[in-house]
Scaffold this motif. Sequence first.
Motif, mmCIF file in Angstrom:
data_model
loop_
_atom_site.group_PDB
_atom_site.id
_atom_site.type_symbol
_atom_site.label_atom_id
_atom_site.label_comp_id
_atom_site.label_asym_id
_atom_site.label_seq_id
_atom_site.Cartn_x
_atom_site.Cartn_y
_atom_site.Cartn_z
ATOM 1 N N ARG A 199 4.562 -1.794 6.583
ATOM 2 C CA ARG A 199 3.867 -2.381 5.433
ATOM 3 C C ARG A 199 3.488 -1.367 4.363
ATOM 4 N NH1 ARG A 199 0.946 -5.282 9.812
ATOM 5 N NH2 ARG A 199 -0.592 -3.640 9.575
ATOM 6 N N TRP A 200 3.664 -0.121 4.627
ATOM 7 C CA TRP A 200 3.292 0.933 3.696
ATOM 8 C C TRP A 200 4.548 1.618 3.176
ATOM 9 C CZ3 TRP A 200 -1.768 3.054 2.711
ATOM 10 C CH2 TRP A 200 -2.802 2.332 3.328
ATOM 11 N N ARG A 201 4.456 2.242 2.010
ATOM 12 C CA ARG A 201 5.540 3.037 1.428
ATOM 13 C C ARG A 201 4.968 4.389 1.054
ATOM 14 N NH1 ARG A 201 8.858 1.187 3.849
ATOM 15 N NH2 ARG A 201 10.024 3.001 3.315
ATOM 16 N N ALA A 202 5.822 5.380 1.068
ATOM 17 C CA ALA A 202 5.392 6.731 0.704
ATOM 18 C C ALA A 202 6.234 7.268 -0.439
ATOM 19 C CB ALA A 202 5.507 7.668 1.901
ATOM 20 N N MET A 227 0.853 -1.179 0.000
ATOM 21 C CA MET A 227 0.000 0.000 0.000
ATOM 22 C C MET A 227 0.897 1.241 0.000
ATOM 23 S SD MET A 227 -3.061 -1.253 0.064
ATOM 24 C CE MET A 227 -4.286 -0.219 0.774
ATOM 25 N N ARG A 228 0.426 2.249 -0.725
ATOM 26 C CA ARG A 228 1.246 3.450 -0.863
ATOM 27 C C ARG A 228 0.481 4.714 -0.491
ATOM 28 N NH1 ARG A 228 4.330 3.569 -6.450
ATOM 29 N NH2 ARG A 228 2.222 3.632 -7.245
ATOM 30 N N VAL A 229 1.251 5.673 0.048
ATOM 31 C CA VAL A 229 0.757 6.989 0.429
ATOM 32 C C VAL A 229 1.519 8.011 -0.404
ATOM 33 C CG1 VAL A 229 0.658 8.689 2.303
ATOM 34 C CG2 VAL A 229 0.246 6.276 2.792
ATOM 35 N N LEU A 230 0.818 9.066 -0.820
ATOM 36 C CA LEU A 230 1.457 10.162 -1.535
ATOM 37 C C LEU A 230 1.336 11.417 -0.697
ATOM 38 C CD1 LEU A 230 2.799 11.121 -4.208
ATOM 39 C CD2 LEU A 230 0.492 11.791 -4.958
ATOM 40 N N PHE A 231 2.476 12.026 -0.373
ATOM 41 C CA PHE A 231 2.495 13.311 0.322
ATOM 42 C C PHE A 231 2.645 14.412 -0.713
ATOM 43 C CE2 PHE A 231 3.809 10.432 3.710
ATOM 44 C CZ PHE A 231 3.018 10.871 4.756
ATOM 45 N N VAL A 232 1.835 15.456 -0.573
ATOM 46 C CA VAL A 232 1.812 16.530 -1.562
ATOM 47 C C VAL A 232 1.981 17.885 -0.877
ATOM 48 C CG1 VAL A 232 0.402 17.685 -3.326
ATOM 49 C CG2 VAL A 232 0.252 15.200 -3.042
ATOM 50 N N MET A 268 10.116 15.845 3.326
ATOM 51 C CA MET A 268 10.339 15.493 4.732
ATOM 52 C C MET A 268 9.348 14.421 5.182
ATOM 53 S SD MET A 268 10.865 19.261 6.421
ATOM 54 C CE MET A 268 12.424 19.505 7.244
ATOM 55 N N ALA A 269 8.079 14.627 4.849
ATOM 56 C CA ALA A 269 7.050 13.662 5.260
ATOM 57 C C ALA A 269 7.313 12.289 4.652
ATOM 58 C CB ALA A 269 5.669 14.174 4.857
ATOM 59 N N GLU A 270 7.706 12.244 3.391
ATOM 60 C CA GLU A 270 8.012 10.972 2.733
ATOM 61 C C GLU A 270 9.145 10.243 3.451
ATOM 62 O OE1 GLU A 270 9.865 9.345 -1.522
ATOM 63 O OE2 GLU A 270 9.391 11.467 -1.304
ATOM 64 N N ALA A 271 10.223 10.950 3.758
ATOM 65 C CA ALA A 271 11.374 10.322 4.420
ATOM 66 C C ALA A 271 11.001 9.796 5.803
ATOM 67 C CB ALA A 271 12.525 11.322 4.523
#
Length: 131
Positions: A27-30, A1-6, A16-19
Amino acid sequence: MRVLFVCVENTCRSVMAEAVFNRMARRWRAESAGLKAGGEYDSMALRVLEERGYEVVNREPRSLDSVRLEDYALVVTVCDESLCVSINHPRVERWSVEDPKGGSREDYVRTLEELEKRVADLVRRLEDEGA
């Protein structure tokens, strides 16, 4: 499952949020993107992240036009600028995080610390959903 920070330019807050997310989540990646791509990552943001032991994998800002929103389970905006409210995705979470760009090193540290708290809460919620 993936999250996108914008954020607006994908040069500071979203990076910063991604790192932070990628270090905390199991279990998640950004990934991150901007409403438009800025010229380059903010050097002070990179420095503060690296001082805290965070890894920044991508080294070039990218725009929302270069990603497929449907590939992400969640989109998190870390900006409160009016442009950030127009993202068309079924699951958008909106955070208002101060932009430290052009400020002091302490401004960047304060932003990173706020993101660490918010991301830790998000990771807990997402990983509890999948348990």
